[in-house]
Design a protein around this motif. Structure first.
Motif, short mmCIF file in Angstrom:
data_model
loop_
_atom_site.label_atom_id
_atom_site.label_comp_id
_atom_site.label_asym_id
_atom_site.label_seq_id
_atom_site.Cartn_x
_atom_site.Cartn_y
_atom_site.Cartn_z
N ILE A 44 26.26 -10.35 12.98
CA ILE A 44 26.04 -11.45 13.92
C ILE A 44 25.00 -12.42 13.36
O ILE A 44 23.91 -12.02 12.97
N LYS A 45 25.37 -13.69 13.30
CA LYS A 45 24.45 -14.73 12.84
C LYS A 45 24.52 -15.91 13.79
O LYS A 45 25.62 -16.35 14.17
N PRO A 46 23.37 -16.45 14.18
CA PRO A 46 23.36 -17.61 15.09
C PRO A 46 24.20 -18.77 14.57
O PRO A 46 24.77 -19.52 15.36
N GLY A 47 24.30 -18.90 13.24
CA GLY A 47 25.07 -19.99 12.67
C GLY A 47 26.56 -19.90 12.93
O GLY A 47 27.30 -20.88 12.78
N TYR A 48 27.03 -18.71 13.32
CA TYR A 48 28.45 -18.52 13.60
C TYR A 48 28.80 -18.85 15.05
O TYR A 48 29.96 -18.73 15.44
#
Length: 211
Positions: free
Chosen positions: A140-144
């Motif tokens: 999980i990455k905020p950029g996604y």
């Protein structure tokens, strides 16, 4: 949306989790052999609902923790690495029982009881909770996009993989029990293959970059 190359490793990890013997698999195999495929499928439905419970709890929890405490990622990454190495050891440790050696049980449970036991077996299974808590943050990455949406995306993928594999296990449990009893060498091959995949995933997580 999480990129495909990231999802590939998650799918691999989810597959290894479901074929790694644990309370869910042992329960499903036991019921399928002793009470038939119908009992196994009802139990599997309960197990699947248990996964949904974990997804909801973990998704909202991770969303809050990862956004509020960045250090939590390092803690969860370490936990995930150690957990995978532990599973690898468990796969090959001496004296481990063949999961298809099920003790015969002549009592037949009602559909309601089969469902509830399957549900509770999964809800109370620490392996599932630890997998979600230690693995989801690695992908999980905020950029996604939305962290919550990504959590649900990973959860749905994991449930589909788990349900598909366990469905096949329920349908073939009796035949598999006979096969493995007659070909014990395949038990050893399966154990070492699983341990190798788990170790590879542990190394990948250990060297993954923090956000």
């Amino acid at each position: 949306m999480i990129p495909f190359h990231e999802l590939f490793f998650f799918v691999l990890a989810a597959f290894v989790l479901v074929i790694s013997p644990g309370p869910n698999m042992i329960y499903l195999i036991s019921k399928s052999i002793t009470q038939g495929k119908k009992a196994g499928l009802i139990s599997l439905t309960g197990v699947a609902c248990g996964f949904l419970f974990h997804i909801i709890m973990v998704s909202f929890g991770l969303t809050a923790v990862l956004l509020a405490v960045p250090f939590a990622y390092t803690v969860l990454k370490t936990a995930g690495t150690l957990y995978l190495l532990y599973l690898a050891y468990q796969a090959v440790r001496p004296g481990r029982k063949n999961i298809f050696e099920v003790t015969e049980n002549q009592t037949y449970d009602s559909p309601k009881r089969l469902f509830m036991i399957g549900f509770l077996t999964n809800v109370l299974n620490p392996k599932v909770a630890v997998f979600y808590l230690s693995f989801f943050p690695q992908f999980i990455k905020p950029g996604y996009g939305s962290v919550l949406f990504q959590s649900f995306e990973l959860g749905i993928i994991q449930v589909l993989i788990s349900f598909s594999v366990n469905f096949l296990i329920v349908l073939t449990a009796a035949k598999a029990a006979v096969f493995f009893s007659q070909n014990p060498v395949w038990i050893k091959v399966q154990k070492w293959f699983m341990a190798g995949i788990l170790t590879f995933l542990a190394i990948k997580i250990a060297f993954s970059k923090a956000r």
